[in-house]
Scaffold this motif. Structure first.
Motif, mmCIF file in Angstrom:
data_model
loop_
_atom_site.group_PDB
_atom_site.id
_atom_site.type_symbol
_atom_site.label_atom_id
_atom_site.label_comp_id
_atom_site.label_asym_id
_atom_site.label_seq_id
_atom_site.Cartn_x
_atom_site.Cartn_y
_atom_site.Cartn_z
ATOM 1 N N VAL A 54 78.077 37.990 -90.568
ATOM 2 C CA VAL A 54 77.683 38.783 -91.737
ATOM 3 C C VAL A 54 76.988 40.074 -91.315
ATOM 4 N N LEU A 55 75.944 39.946 -90.499
ATOM 5 C CA LEU A 55 75.277 41.147 -89.991
ATOM 6 C C LEU A 55 76.159 41.796 -88.922
ATOM 7 N N GLY A 56 76.437 41.042 -87.866
ATOM 8 C CA GLY A 56 77.378 41.492 -86.842
ATOM 9 C C GLY A 56 77.149 42.928 -86.410
ATOM 10 N N ASP A 57 78.185 43.740 -86.553
ATOM 11 C CA ASP A 57 78.092 45.168 -86.263
ATOM 12 C C ASP A 57 78.292 45.986 -87.538
ATOM 13 N N ASN A 58 77.835 45.424 -88.635
ATOM 14 C CA ASN A 58 78.036 46.067 -89.935
ATOM 15 C C ASN A 58 76.863 46.961 -90.311
ATOM 16 N N ALA A 59 77.114 47.865 -91.237
ATOM 17 C CA ALA A 59 76.085 48.745 -91.784
ATOM 18 C C ALA A 59 76.060 48.580 -93.306
ATOM 19 N N PHE A 60 74.863 48.698 -93.883
ATOM 20 C CA PHE A 60 74.687 48.555 -95.321
ATOM 21 C C PHE A 60 73.888 49.749 -95.836
ATOM 22 N N THR A 61 74.300 50.290 -96.970
ATOM 23 C CA THR A 61 73.617 51.427 -97.575
ATOM 24 C C THR A 61 73.017 51.024 -98.913
ATOM 25 N N PHE A 62 71.736 51.370 -99.108
ATOM 26 C CA PHE A 62 71.030 51.087 -100.350
ATOM 27 C C PHE A 62 70.620 52.414 -100.972
ATOM 28 N N GLU A 63 70.917 52.585 -102.256
ATOM 29 C CA GLU A 63 70.559 53.816 -102.953
ATOM 30 C C GLU A 63 69.593 53.501 -104.086
ATOM 31 N N TRP A 110 71.037 50.688 -93.273
ATOM 32 C CA TRP A 110 70.644 49.558 -92.423
ATOM 33 C C TRP A 110 71.828 49.251 -91.504
ATOM 34 N N ARG A 111 71.652 49.475 -90.213
ATOM 35 C CA ARG A 111 72.730 49.270 -89.249
ATOM 36 C C ARG A 111 72.405 48.098 -88.329
ATOM 37 N N ASN A 112 73.417 47.283 -88.052
ATOM 38 C CA ASN A 112 73.257 46.101 -87.204
ATOM 39 C C ASN A 112 74.157 46.184 -85.979
ATOM 40 N N HIS A 113 73.684 45.599 -84.890
ATOM 41 C CA HIS A 113 74.528 45.396 -83.713
ATOM 42 C C HIS A 113 74.199 44.028 -83.135
ATOM 43 N N TYR A 114 75.210 43.132 -83.128
ATOM 44 C CA TYR A 114 74.986 41.801 -82.587
ATOM 45 C C TYR A 114 75.187 41.818 -81.076
ATOM 46 N N ASN A 115 74.125 41.468 -80.355
ATOM 47 C CA ASN A 115 74.140 41.411 -78.901
ATOM 48 C C ASN A 115 74.350 39.957 -78.492
ATOM 49 N N ALA A 116 75.585 39.598 -78.186
ATOM 50 C CA ALA A 116 75.920 38.199 -77.911
ATOM 51 C C ALA A 116 75.216 37.681 -76.661
ATOM 52 N N ALA A 117 75.093 38.525 -75.654
ATOM 53 C CA ALA A 117 74.484 38.087 -74.387
ATOM 54 C C ALA A 117 73.025 37.692 -74.579
ATOM 55 N N VAL A 160 70.259 40.305 -83.000
ATOM 56 C CA VAL A 160 70.812 41.414 -83.760
ATOM 57 C C VAL A 160 69.842 42.581 -83.635
ATOM 58 N N GLU A 161 70.351 43.695 -83.122
ATOM 59 C CA GLU A 161 69.548 44.916 -83.014
ATOM 60 C C GLU A 161 69.745 45.710 -84.298
ATOM 61 N N ILE A 162 68.655 46.065 -84.952
ATOM 62 C CA ILE A 162 68.710 46.656 -86.285
ATOM 63 C C ILE A 162 68.009 48.008 -86.291
ATOM 64 N N THR A 163 68.632 48.981 -86.926
ATOM 65 C CA THR A 163 67.976 50.267 -87.165
ATOM 66 C C THR A 163 67.984 50.541 -88.666
ATOM 67 N N VAL A 164 66.889 51.085 -89.151
ATOM 68 C CA VAL A 164 66.756 51.429 -90.561
ATOM 69 C C VAL A 164 66.395 52.901 -90.665
ATOM 70 N N ASP A 165 67.213 53.657 -91.411
ATOM 71 C CA ASP A 165 66.952 55.077 -91.642
ATOM 72 C C ASP A 165 66.724 55.302 -93.131
ATOM 73 N N PHE A 170 64.151 47.327 -84.932
ATOM 74 C CA PHE A 170 63.618 45.998 -84.643
ATOM 75 C C PHE A 170 64.789 45.056 -84.394
ATOM 76 N N CYS A 171 64.481 43.811 -84.096
ATOM 77 C CA CYS A 171 65.522 42.821 -83.766
ATOM 78 C C CYS A 171 65.327 41.545 -84.570
ATOM 79 N N GLU A 172 66.423 40.847 -84.798
ATOM 80 C CA GLU A 172 66.378 39.461 -85.247
ATOM 81 C C GLU A 172 66.968 38.613 -84.125
ATOM 82 N N TYR A 173 66.268 37.527 -83.800
ATOM 83 C CA TYR A 173 66.695 36.655 -82.714
ATOM 84 C C TYR A 173 67.415 35.437 -83.285
#
Length: 249
Positions: free
Chosen positions: A149-158, A166-173, A177-182, A196-199
């Protein structure tokens, strides 16, 4: 993870959250374990929606969060509801939790514990201050949500005053999930950036940590429907009870 600037419109961007259903589930679990009053800690209380609902139900709540901005939002809400005198707010890192006495229960919602790189220490700290027979109610995002769901997806809130990407990058190793919020404010042109990250923690790891620190895992269900877990459940909801105090252990 502190959710600094994001704190001030967290509730707007989290508008689909069913706080009433979450409160009903948690309150029912507390009542079922004979916890009708007393001190309850909300670990990672955020903007305090659940904290204040439990305060209104008669519990002596301690709201704990690492973000001063989040706690400011809770203070404002508590003042508006006339609950300021019935609520203790603490700015603390859950990996360095230090309470003034024991608690009857702890709650933690909206995947707070996924943001902690050392889950074992966080669970140990929650258990250290809990009375024997106390209840720990918490949710966590599942590996399925992180990967699919999060994976490498991005979500926009208006919103009217601001937009958030809200951008996600799943780091499998590293299983995170590495997350950036702008965040961009339309009127002022201000821009804020947070990272920030979710483990990712699987069910066996969570269960083992609970048992190691004196908890018995009573139930785990889907954290959105509160029904049975499925292969596509995005959130776990745990109910664990404290079997012995730290001294007994």
């Amino acid at each position: 993870m502190a959710y600094n600037e994001f704190a001030y419109f967290y509730d707007e961007f989290n508008g689909e959250a069913d706080y009433d259903a979450l409160y009903s589930q948690i309150h029912a679990k507390l009542e079922a374990h004979g916890i009708h009053d007393g001190i309850v800690a909300d670990l990672g209380c955020g903007t305090g929606e659940l904290t204040l609902m439990l305060t209104q139900a008669g519990y002596d709540m301690i709201g704990i969060d690492q973000s001063e901005e989040m706690l400011c939002v809770v203070r404002d809400k508590a003042e508006q509801l006339g609950l300021s005198g019935r609520l203790l707010l603490l700015r603390q890192d859950l990996l360095k939790l230090d309470l003034y006495g024991t608690i009857r229960a702890a709650v933690s919602t909206f995947d707070t514990f996924n943001h902690i790189p050392d889950l074992d220490t966080a669970i140990a700290n929650a258990g250290f201050f809990m009375e024997k027979g106390g209840v720990f109610l918490f949710d966590m995002n599942t590996p399925y949500k992180h990967q699919k769901v999060l994976g490498d997806n991005a979500f926009t809130f208006e919103e009217e005053d601001a937009s958030c990407v809200w951008r996600n990058h799943y780091n499998a190793a590293d299983r995170k999930v590495e997350i950036t919020v702008d965040i961009d404010y339309h009127e002022t042109g201000e821009h804020f950036h947070e990272e920030f990250c979710e483990y990712t923690y699987d069910l066996d790891t969570i269960r083992a940590s609970l048992e190691k620190h004196g908890f018995a895992l009573e139930t785990v269900c889907d954290g959105e429907t509160f029904g049975p877990l499925t292969e596509e459940s995005q959130r776990y909801f745990f109910c664990a009870t404290k079997q012995y105090t730290q001294l007994e252990g």
